[in-house]
Scaffold this motif. Structure first.
Motif, PDB file in Angstrom:
ATOM      1  N   SER A   1       0.829  -1.209   0.000  1.00 41.80           N
ATOM      2  CA  SER A   1       0.000   0.000   0.000  1.00 41.80           C
ATOM      3  C   SER A   1       0.858   1.251   0.000  1.00 41.80           C
ATOM      4  CB  SER A   1      -0.925   0.019   1.220  1.00 41.80           C
ATOM      5  OG  SER A   1      -1.938  -0.943   1.111  1.00 41.80           O
ATOM      6  N   LEU A   2       1.857   1.268   0.869  1.00 41.33           N
ATOM      7  CA  LEU A   2       2.682   2.461   1.041  1.00 41.33           C
ATOM      8  C   LEU A   2       4.104   2.048   1.363  1.00 41.33           C
ATOM      9  CD1 LEU A   2       2.962   5.580   1.468  1.00 41.33           C
ATOM     10  CD2 LEU A   2       2.407   5.167   3.875  1.00 41.33           C
ATOM     11  N   PHE A   3       5.039   2.636   0.640  1.00 41.28           N
ATOM     12  CA  PHE A   3       6.448   2.403   0.945  1.00 41.28           C
ATOM     13  C   PHE A   3       7.187   3.726   0.786  1.00 41.28           C
ATOM     14  CE2 PHE A   3      10.751   1.081   0.817  1.00 41.28           C
ATOM     15  CZ  PHE A   3      10.803  -0.130   1.478  1.00 41.28           C
TER      16      PHE A   3
ATOM     17  N   LYS B   1       0.605   4.011  -3.035  1.00 39.70           N
ATOM     18  CA  LYS B   1       0.459   5.401  -2.601  1.00 39.70           C
ATOM     19  C   LYS B   1       1.798   6.114  -2.709  1.00 39.70           C
ATOM     20  CE  LYS B   1      -3.039   4.225   0.889  1.00 39.70           C
ATOM     21  NZ  LYS B   1      -3.343   4.249   2.348  1.00 39.70           N
ATOM     22  N   LYS B   2       1.736   7.423  -2.841  1.00 41.15           N
ATOM     23  CA  LYS B   2       2.943   8.230  -2.844  1.00 41.15           C
ATOM     24  C   LYS B   2       3.512   8.306  -1.436  1.00 41.15           C
ATOM     25  CE  LYS B   2       1.543  11.103  -6.762  1.00 41.15           C
ATOM     26  NZ  LYS B   2       1.264  12.475  -7.252  1.00 41.15           N
ATOM     27  N   PRO B   3       4.831   8.479  -1.285  1.00 38.22           N
ATOM     28  CA  PRO B   3       5.418   8.553   0.058  1.00 38.22           C
ATOM     29  C   PRO B   3       4.822   9.717   0.833  1.00 38.22           C
ATOM     30  CG  PRO B   3       6.995   9.238  -1.625  1.00 38.22           C
ATOM     31  CD  PRO B   3       5.827   8.659  -2.350  1.00 38.22           C
TER      32      PRO B   3
ATOM     33  N   PRO C   1       3.195   5.815  -7.585  1.00 40.45           N
ATOM     34  CA  PRO C   1       2.248   6.232  -8.621  1.00 40.45           C
ATOM     35  C   PRO C   1       2.563   7.632  -9.137  1.00 40.45           C
ATOM     36  CG  PRO C   1       1.224   6.341  -6.453  1.00 40.45           C
ATOM     37  CD  PRO C   1       2.544   5.660  -6.267  1.00 40.45           C
ATOM     38  N   ARG C   2       2.212   7.844 -10.379  1.00 41.20           N
ATOM     39  CA  ARG C   2       2.340   9.168 -10.974  1.00 41.20           C
ATOM     40  C   ARG C   2       0.956   9.816 -11.006  1.00 41.20           C
ATOM     41  NH1 ARG C   2       5.980   8.014 -16.209  1.00 41.20           N
ATOM     42  NH2 ARG C   2       5.544  10.239 -16.551  1.00 41.20           N
TER      43      ARG C   2
ATOM     44  N   LEU D   1      -6.338   0.214 -10.812  1.00 48.41           N
ATOM     45  CA  LEU D   1      -5.748   1.149 -11.767  1.00 48.41           C
ATOM     46  C   LEU D   1      -4.269   1.370 -11.496  1.00 48.41           C
ATOM     47  CD1 LEU D   1      -6.425   3.084 -14.137  1.00 48.41           C
ATOM     48  CD2 LEU D   1      -6.846   4.860 -12.402  1.00 48.41           C
ATOM     49  N   ARG D   2      -3.915   1.521 -10.216  1.00 47.84           N
ATOM     50  CA  ARG D   2      -2.502   1.750  -9.859  1.00 47.84           C
ATOM     51  C   ARG D   2      -1.637   0.546 -10.183  1.00 47.84           C
ATOM     52  NH1 ARG D   2      -1.772   7.024 -10.045  1.00 47.84           N
ATOM     53  NH2 ARG D   2      -2.762   8.182  -8.350  1.00 47.84           N
TER      54      ARG D   2
END
Length: 410
Positions: free
Chosen positions: A15-17, A45-47, A66-67, A113-114
Motif C-alpha cells: 500500500s505504502l512504501f 500510494k505516494k510517500p 504512482p504518478r 488502476l494503480r
C-alpha cells in the motif's frame, strides 16, 4: 526433492512504501535481496511519512510510486488494448465483490488502476513472481497484474485484512500460486469463515526479526523500566495497560513506563493516565527510529503488549515488537489474542493473560518484575523460540523456496 533454479526477479506490491509500522516487510525484502533476488517494489500510494527507517531508505531506489491519474489511465488503456479479456474480467470481479460498499469499491478500483499503471514496465522487468503484503488493496493489484501478465502471484495476509476487510479473499486464495499467512490461528479462521481451501493452500510463514540487529542482552537492565511499542490504536490495549499501571502504583510497585508510538488514541490515553494518577509514570514517546526502539528494548526490565479484540472485530496478528523484545532477552507479557499464543507460551517464553483484564495484567507484570528466577526461565525460552520459528532470514528463505517452486513450474 528437486532443487529449483534460484529466483532472479520478484516484485512486491504494498500500500505504502516506506511505512513506519511495516518494518517486517522491509526485513523480508532485504533478506531476499541478500539471497541474490532482484526485488522491486510497487507502492500504491505516494510517500507520505516523515520518519523513514534507515533500512527502508536503503531500498528507495527499488520503489515505483504512482504518478498522475492521467498517466495511470493512459497506461491502463494500453493494457486494455493489449489484453482486453483479462483487464475487463478483473475489473468485473472487483466491481462484483465491492459494489455494496462505495468506499471499498473506490479504493479497490484505485488499486486496480494503480497496478495496471506499471504493466509496460513489468513487461520489461519480467518478474517471475508478484507478491503482495495484505489481502486487501495490494493483493487486488497483484492479482490483477497476475491475470493480465500471466505471472504467478502470491500474497501474505496478516490481521485487519482478514478480520475486518475480506476483499475477494476466497478467490485470491484459490488463484494464488503462493498463499501465505502469519499464524495457524489465521488458517483456521479463514478456513471456517471464507473457504475450506485455506487449510490446504495457506502456508504459515512468520514475520520475523533480524537476530543480528537484536542481540541477546538479558543482563544489565534497568530494574523498574517497563516498555511498550505500538500504534495508539484500540487493538493494542493501551487503555488496559494504563489501568494496570495504576493498580501497580496502588500496590507500591516501583516502575517507569515508556510508551512508543503514535495514533488516534494519543490524547485519550494521556487523559486517562492523568485521571488515574500515573501521568508522571508514563512517558509518551511518540514514533521513534528503529535504533532508538532497540536501545530502549535493551534497557527495559519488562515489555508489555496487552493486545485485545476491538469492538469492530479487529485485532493483532502476531506483533513483531513482541518478537524483538523476546530476541533481546527482555521478558514479555501479552494476551491470549489471535496468534500471540503461538509466540508467547505461558510461563515458557513469557506470561499471558486474558484480554481487557487490568488486574490480571498487573499481576503478571508484578510477577516478572519481582521474580528473577521466572525472568531467567522465560527469557531463555523466548530467545530459543524466536531463533527456531521467527528468524526473519529463515522465514524469508522459506518464502523464497515457495516462490522458486512456482516461478519455474512452467
Amino acid at each position: 526433492m528437486t532443487a529449483h533454479p534460484p529466483l532472479q526477479r520478484a516484485v512486491y506490491v504494498v500500500s505504502l512504501f516506506p511505512c513506519w509500522s511495516e518494518t517486517f516487510i522491509v526485513r523480508e525484502i532485504s533478506a531476499l535481496i541478500e539471497n541474490g533476488v532482484d526485488v522491486r517494489i510497487i507502492s500504491l500510494k505516494k510517500p507520505s511519512e516523515t520518519l523513514v527507517q534507515a533500512d527502508a531508505q536503503a531500498l528507495m531506489d527499488r520503489v515505483r510510486h504512482p504518478r498522475s491519474p492521467l498517466h495511470a489511465l493512459w497506461e491502463a488503456t494500453k493494457a486494455l488494448l493489449r489484453n482486453p479479456g483479462a483487464v475487463i474480467a478483473t475489473l468485473g470481479s472487483v466491481v462484483a465483490d465491492s459494489w455494496r460498499s462505495p468506499s471499498v469499491l473506490a479504493k479497490s478500483l484505485a488499486a486496480w488502476l494503480r497496478g495496471l499503471e506499471h504493466v509496460d514496465w513489468l513487461h520489461g522487468f519480467k518478474p517471475q513472481v508478484l507478491h503482495a503484503h495484505w489481502a486487501t488493496y495490494p493483493s487486488t493489484a497483484a492479482w490483477t497484474l497476475s491475470r493480465v501478465l500471466d505471472v504467478p502471484f502470491g500474497f501474505t495476509c496478516h490481521a485487519h485484512d482478514i478480520f475486518i476487510e475480506r476483499q475477494l479473499i476466497a478467490r485470491k486464495i484459490q488463484d494464488a500460486a503462493v498463499a501465505v499467512t502469519i499464524s495457524r490461528f489465521n488458517v483456521e479462521w479463514l478456513s471456517e469463515r471464507e473457504t475450506a481451501q485455506a487449510r490446504d493452500k495457506l502456508h504459515v510463514i512468520h514475520c520475523g526479526v533480524d537476530l543480528r540487529a537484536n542481540p541477546w542482552q538479558p543482563d544489565g537492565r534497568l530494574p523498574h523500566q517497563i516498555l511498550t511499542v505500538g500504534r495508539l490504536d484500540p487493538i493494542k490495549g493501551f487503555a488496559t495497560l494504563v489501568e494496570a499501571l495504576a493498580l501497580l502504583q496502588a500496590r507500591g510497585v516501583d516502575f517507569q513506563c515508556r510508551l512508543l508510538g503514535s495514533g488516534p488514541l494519543d490524547a485519550s490515553l494521556r487523559a486517562l493516565a492523568q485521571a488515574r494518577g500515573v501521568a508522571d509514570r508514563i512517558e509518551f514517546c511518540g514514533a521513534q527510529p528503529q535504533d532508538v526502539v532497540r536501545r530502549w528494548m535493551g534497557e527495559a526490565a519488562l515489555f508489555v503488549l496487552p493486545s485485545e479484540v476491538a469492538p469492530d472485530g479487529n485485532r493483532d496478528g502476531i506483533p513483531v515488537a513482541l518478537m524483538e523484545a523476546m530476541a533481546t532477552g527482555c521478558p514479555v507479557v501479552s494476551t491470549r489474542v489471535s496468534g500471540i499464543p503461538e509466540l508467547v507460551e505461558h510461563e515458557a517464553t513469557g506470561l499471558l493473560v486474558d484480554e481487557k483484564q487490568p488486574a490480571a495484567l498487573a499481576d503478571a507484570m508484578q510477577r516478572l518484575l519481582e521474580d528473577a528466577d521466572l525472568r531467567r526461565q522465560v527469557v531463555a525460552g523466548a530467545r530459543a523460540k524466536v531463533e527456531r520459528e521467527f528468524d526473519a532470514r529463515k522465514e524469508a528463505r522459506r518464502l523464497q523456496d515457495l516462490m522458486e517452486g512456482v516461478a519455474h513450474a512452467s
